[in-house]
Design a protein around this motif. Structure first.
Motif, mmCIF file in Angstrom:
data_model
loop_
_atom_site.group_PDB
_atom_site.id
_atom_site.type_symbol
_atom_site.label_atom_id
_atom_site.label_comp_id
_atom_site.label_asym_id
_atom_site.label_seq_id
_atom_site.Cartn_x
_atom_site.Cartn_y
_atom_site.Cartn_z
ATOM 1 N N ARG A 24 0.809 -1.260 -0.037
ATOM 2 C CA ARG A 24 -0.018 0.085 0.160
ATOM 3 C C ARG A 24 0.871 1.296 0.017
ATOM 4 O O ARG A 24 1.544 1.703 0.947
ATOM 5 N N CYS A 35 -10.375 0.798 -0.308
ATOM 6 C CA CYS A 35 -9.709 -0.591 0.339
ATOM 7 C C CYS A 35 -10.701 -1.542 0.623
ATOM 8 O O CYS A 35 -11.555 -1.258 1.454
ATOM 9 N N TRP A 66 -7.786 -0.580 -3.935
ATOM 10 C CA TRP A 66 -6.836 -1.346 -3.590
ATOM 11 C C TRP A 66 -7.546 -2.559 -2.875
ATOM 12 O O TRP A 66 -8.440 -2.325 -2.078
ATOM 13 N N GLN A 161 -2.684 -0.594 -7.218
ATOM 14 C CA GLN A 161 -1.538 -1.639 -6.952
ATOM 15 C C GLN A 161 -0.779 -1.899 -8.430
ATOM 16 O O GLN A 161 -1.401 -1.986 -9.534
#
Length: 217
Positions: A24, A35, A66, A161
């Motif tokens: 992260r 997330c 993410w 990512q």
């Protein structure tokens, strides 16, 4: 008892059976990172991921995503580790959260990363409905419950990512490279052997002349 090796934070806690946890990185100024983490087999988790992707697609300049979806690694290791990153208030609020998924937002304020926990899919949906009340595609995903047909979680990495090859993909590429080198070596050996055959009887080593001389014999 089975030995286990894992780091103490959500950036890298893992067991031998667990999927490596994606890094992260810092959240860019002005962006909100959505997330979602959870089991790889969960219709609620899959729907939360779909909702996060829909929000990012609607406003990519403001939102990024993410994800971490792994049935072996999510609970207890990852879940307990990410809880330790929460504020004291959120730790008390979500301390007993044990279901999948667990959702949170990350933003950068100055040089400080702030994490705002949402909890399960239902609370992520409530936030989405309040924030994107005039976006039908998002409201549909947030307002309707997930179908059991959504149980297989989409493991596509989030936009935050890095698109790195998995360990398996890297190994496959290395194997393919070695096989290609071996084929190249084999072709070189065959070519050399063929030239040797063609130059028999020719002291100067000219293939055509050597063949011609052999033909006259």
């Amino acid at each position: 008892p089975r030995s286990q090796e894992h780091q103490k934070d959500a950036m890298g806690c893992q067991q031998s059976r667990e999927k490596p946890i994606p890094k992260r990185s810092e959240v860019p100024e002005g962006k909100t990172r959505i997330c979602v983490a959870g089991f790889a087999f969960s219709h609620h988790t899959n729907r939360a991921g779909k909702l996060a992707r829909a929000i990012q697609a609607h406003d990519p300049d403001k939102y990024e995503t993410w994800f971490y979806f792994d049935t072996s690694g999510y609970r207890p290791n990852f879940l307990e580790a990410i809880k330790r990153e929460l504020s004291e208030e959120d730790q008390k609020k979500f301390g007993e959260h044990k279901t999948s998924p667990f959702c949170w937002l990350e933003v950068t304020e100055g040089k400080t990363k702030r994490i705002e926990a949402k909890g399960g899919r239902d609370m992520l949906c409530e936030w989405a409905k309040a924030t994107f009340a005039d976006v039908p595609s998002i409201i549909t995903l947030a307002d309707e419950g997930p179908s059991l047909f959504e149980v297989f979680v989409d493991k596509t990495p989030g936009t935050a990512q890095p698109a790195k090859d998995s360990k398996e993909e890297v190994e496959n590429k290395e194997t393919e490279g070695k096989e290609a080198d071996q084929k190249k070596d084999n072709r070189s050996i065959v070519t050399k052997e063929r030239r040797i055959e063609e130059t028999k009887g020719d002291p100067k080593g000219d293939p055509k002349e050597g063949i011609a001389k052999e033909g006259k014999k």
